[in-house]
Write an enzyme that holds these catalytic residues in place. Structure first.
Site, PDB file in Angstrom:
ATOM      1  N   VAL A   1       0.840  -1.198   0.000  1.00 42.90           N
ATOM      2  CA  VAL A   1       0.000   0.000   0.000  1.00 42.90           C
ATOM      3  C   VAL A   1       0.872   1.242   0.000  1.00 42.90           C
ATOM      4  CG1 VAL A   1      -2.108  -0.894   1.000  1.00 42.90           C
ATOM      5  CG2 VAL A   1      -0.232  -0.290   2.494  1.00 42.90           C
TER       6      VAL A   1
ATOM      7  N   ASP B   1       0.259  -4.080  15.213  1.00 44.05           N
ATOM      8  CA  ASP B   1      -0.432  -4.444  16.452  1.00 44.05           C
ATOM      9  C   ASP B   1      -1.742  -5.171  16.144  1.00 44.05           C
ATOM     10  OD1 ASP B   1       0.503  -1.165  17.640  1.00 44.05           O
ATOM     11  OD2 ASP B   1       1.616  -3.046  17.755  1.00 44.05           O
TER      12      ASP B   1
END
Lengths: 314, 307
Positions: free
Chosen positions: A228, A237
């Site tokens: 991306v 996380d």
């Protein structure tokens, strides 16, 4: 426990990560998705900051190793120090990490089946972004008690002292990491060339398994993940939290666990980019505030991720 | 095509407990499940709530609260639709909260401050007495939705509530002090359904003079729950957001969520404790994640009557 005739999952996670008032990193990134999937999440906030450190400004307070110990003591005094999982991520403090290891070891005495999911956050793209003295603590104390490890290529190289240039190197490094402790290792990203071209990155995974004849082996998987064009914070996380969830549901099937985990990431990131670009306006790069993960908006994808990326068993 | 998302951001300033559901732990998940963005400032971090045999942890000072808010402000993201606060023991902390609310209202004049003025119950204060003047003179005047119990409403207005008429007068006095919406979350008033029920009342101003007043008969529960008031305030925020001019519906949904969560919790707690045993505080923690479906779409379990 039963609710009517539906068995409710009883699974308690102790997550020791950062808290940010605004946005989604650390415990803010991990807690909601795990709760939405029915996990009980006990969370110790290692810091409380206004927002993540990618913004122009950030302010807040940190928890010391001793304060962490005090919180754990409270849990222990009440005899509720019983967990199925521990989850940790970004830390900058060696004594804090060492206290985490003490806690994990004690919790494993209370529950020998406890699974410690550890993201050994140290750096990326060839550079460390934590103090260098965390490396020996991770290598010699943390990784040996970890059960699931989610390093990127750089962190895996640091932990094993070996460079990864080919897929074979990566496989050797994952096997070395198994020997150091964790039964499950996921190389969350690498510089290895993807068969789909340079808009994709390669992730790899390895899980130790026992064959029907009783001998040890491992299942190795590979994924080609679309890159991306944006800097996200908190995605690692979210990845570790979702890997915890999906390996819980698919304990002997790393392929499926990783497909679901990576697919959740895909949906959340896609929704986030869309929103961020809309907020920034045409031709403008979105700000850190605009790039915060669209977490609550992604609840349905978190609950039931449509598979967007398939893994190949090597 | 995706539905247009509700863009609604709440700043919740409450306690954090490692284990269990009080303060921000009680408020955040349900609001997020309903699609609200929740920014949370943890006023304390404790191992668990103070009803357990033991508790340990750290508190945030008023200055540390200010530092966190400064971080938000420096990034120009101090824009909120709601502020939500609950239990506090510290007058300077409360005063800092008021400063923050006032500044946020300057940034967004439509901001709604949902305030649970936690001071005590059953005729006794369980916070320092010097919080009362701060709530009465500084906090309540900037609150938009207030959720006192009978005792707290009496403290704030200096008036005793013996009858429904008294309660209505007290709610009107509270309107004059600030909030357009007041919910008396519990009272000692006799219920028409008998002594296994308690009476809650609500009042919402409609225009300058009139108000809609509602009454609910709520089944009592034979257990001490912690965190239910925090869940109530959070859900009242959510359902008044969806029903801003319909306090009856907002309260029915809020009280119904409470009912489902509490029922599920009691069931589980009794199962864990075993027959004939009183459940422990740990066993009585709200079954919050297990109640997701009820939070998202509460079946109406209690109806409100418009007075």
């Amino acid at each position: 426990a039963q609710a009517g005739n539906v068995l409710v999952m009883e699974c308690r996670v102790l997550s020791i990560q950062s808290h940010v008032v605004r946005g989604y990193v650390g415990n803010k990134s991990a807690t909601f998705p795990l709760q939405v999937l029915g996990f009980e999440v006990d969370s110790i906030n290692s810091v409380q900051f206004s927002n993540h450190t990618g913004y122009a400004h950030w302010k807040g307070q940190v928890l010391t190793a001793e304060e962490l110990n005090v919180l754990y003591e409270g849990i222990k005094l009440n005899n509720v120090n019983h967990y199925d999982y521990v989850l940790t991520g970004y830390s900058r403090d060696t004594s804090f990490l060492e206290m985490v290891v003490d806690i994990v070891q004690e919790l494993k005495k209370a529950n020998s089946k406890l699974v410690y999911v550890c993201d050994p956050v140290m750096g990326d793209h060839g550079a460390m972004y934590v103090p260098e003295n965390l490396l020996p603590v991770y290598r010699d104390k943390v990784v040996p008690v970890a059960d699931i490890l989610t390093p990127n290529q750089f962190e895996a190289e640091l932990l094993t002292g070996r460079k990864i240039n080919t897929e074979e190197d990566a496989i050797e490094v994952m096997d070395l990491l198994h020997q150091m402790g964790p039964e499950t290792v996921v190389l969350t990203s690498s510089n290895l060339p993807s068969k789909h071209g340079d808009q994709f990155l390669v992730a790899l995974g390895s899980q130790k398994i026992v064959r029907p004849d009783g001998t040890n082996s491992s299942q190795k998987i590979r994924m080609e993940i679309p890159k991306v064009d944006a800097v996200f914070v908190g995605t690692g996380d979210l990845f570790a939290a979702m890997l915890l969830a999906w390996t819980h549901h698919h304990p002997k099937d790393l392929k499926t666990a990783c497909e679901k985990t990576v697919s959740v990431m895909h949906h959340v990131i896609k929704r986030t980019i869309s929103y961020a670009n809309e907020m920034a306006g045409p031709g403008k790069r979105p700000s850190p505030a605009q790039l915060e993960l669209r977490m609550v908006q992604s609840k349905a994808d978190i609950e039931n991720p449509a598979i967007a990326v398939e893994a190949m068993v090597l």
